[in-house]
Write a protein that holds these residues in place. Structure first.
Motif, PDB file in Angstrom:
ATOM      1  N   VAL A 158      -5.256  -6.379  -1.320  1.00 41.15           N
ATOM      2  CA  VAL A 158      -5.250  -5.521  -2.150  1.00 41.15           C
ATOM      3  C   VAL A 158      -6.428  -5.227  -3.005  1.00 41.15           C
ATOM      4  O   VAL A 158      -7.055  -3.817  -3.050  1.00 41.15           O
ATOM      5  CB  VAL A 158      -3.950  -5.533  -3.143  1.00 41.15           C
TER       6      VAL A 158
ATOM      7  N   LEU B  26       0.811  -1.459  -0.062  1.00 40.10           N
ATOM      8  CA  LEU B  26       0.145   0.100   0.040  1.00 40.10           C
ATOM      9  C   LEU B  26       0.878   1.191  -0.017  1.00 40.10           C
ATOM     10  O   LEU B  26       0.442   2.294  -0.756  1.00 40.10           O
ATOM     11  CB  LEU B  26      -0.977  -0.065   1.179  1.00 40.10           C
TER      12      LEU B  26
ATOM     13  N   LYS C 110      -9.003  -3.412  -0.547  1.00 46.62           N
ATOM     14  CA  LYS C 110      -8.703  -1.912  -0.284  1.00 46.62           C
ATOM     15  C   LYS C 110      -9.024  -1.292  -1.401  1.00 46.62           C
ATOM     16  O   LYS C 110      -9.639  -0.205  -1.121  1.00 46.62           O
ATOM     17  CB  LYS C 110      -7.095  -2.020  -0.087  1.00 46.62           C
TER      18      LYS C 110
ATOM     19  N   THR D  48      -7.331   2.837  -0.972  1.00 51.30           N
ATOM     20  CA  THR D  48      -5.837   2.652  -1.673  1.00 51.30           C
ATOM     21  C   THR D  48      -6.073   3.004  -3.223  1.00 51.30           C
ATOM     22  O   THR D  48      -7.319   2.543  -3.557  1.00 51.30           O
ATOM     23  CB  THR D  48      -4.896   1.499  -1.521  1.00 51.30           C
TER      24      THR D  48
END
Length: 254
Positions: A146, A81, A149, A155
């Motif tokens: 990921v 991140l 997120k 992100t």
């Protein structure tokens, strides 16, 4: 470098314009260069793309991709991140950031679709609604984290970062992943120049061959760079990207 057939085919797939992540609609300011007659011939186009490689793709996107790949291999979601955040900070033009994050989100969507299809196949369900998928079966917890997120806007999810995660999960080495990404970028710009009607197939292929050593050099030069070295310096290209948004005629989104 790996000789595993599955990994090699993944590299081909990720570097192919056929992959539906939106790259086909992006010219990264190239259309504006042509609109303003700043590119007159193949030599000018070659010089521009080589500058993109040396000033943007190499020191910025390749560094991000390589570090994302390494973080994914280590299972370090926090570091991953941080790579995404750094890339978002150094990519100055809003138009380029939007193009990168949209492509990253689309690649993640394909990844998640592939994972869902794998689960359906295992459970015996017949779900064939989306054949254009990448399987996330080997991606591990980092890939899922990921994707979550990005889905929750925690992100940015830039394309080179997601590319690095996918490439690592599918067995590509860092250098292979960087080469595939840089090659995809170059063929994307050359394809854009061709579709704009200024260059023919033969000249485009000649330019691609000429740029091949530049692709290899910038990837080898930056594949081991630390995240703190990530930087981009291409002011005129950034200005062209900004001007393109309000251009009187546009074939591409960016």
């Amino acid at each position: 470098m790996t000789t595993d057939p599955a990994s090699f085919l993944t590299a081909l797939r990720l570097s192919d314009s056929f992959l539906p992540v939106g790259g086909y609609t992006a010219s990264y300011g190239l259309e504006q260069y042509l609109n303003e007659d700043r590119i007159e011939d193949g030599d000018d186009l070659q010089e521009l793309i080589a500058a993109y490689l040396r000033r943007v793709v190499g020191p910025c996107e390749t560094v991000a991709l390589a570090n994302a790949h390494a973080a994914s291999a280590d299972g370090d979601c926090e570091r991953l991140l941080a790579v995404d955040e750094r890339l978002h900070a150094v990519m100055m033009p809003r138009e380029f950031r939007e193009s990168s994050t949209k492509a990253g989100a689309k690649l993640c969507e394909l990844l998640e679709s592939g994972s869902s299809r794998v689960r359906s196949d295992v459970s015996g369900e017949d779900d064939r609604s989306d054949d254009a998928t990448l399987s996330a079966a080997d991606g591990g917890d980092v890939t899922a984290a990921v994707a979550e997120k990005i889905d929750h806007d925690a992100t940015p999810g830039h394309y080179p970062v997601v590319f690095g995660v996918v490439a690592q999960a599918r067995g590509l080495s860092r250098l292979e992943a960087c080469l595939a990404h840089a090659y995809s970028f170059v063929t994307g710009l050359l394809g854009a120049a061709q579709r704009l009607g200024r260059f023919g197939h033969t000249e485009i292929q000649s330019l691609l061959e000429t740029l091949r050593p530049v692709i290899a050099t910038v990837c080898e030069q930056h594949v081991d760079d630390d995240i703190t070295a990530m930087a981009s310096f291409a002011p005129l290209a950034e200005i062209m990207g900004m001007r393109h948004e309000s251009a009187g005629r546009r074939l591409f989104m960016s």
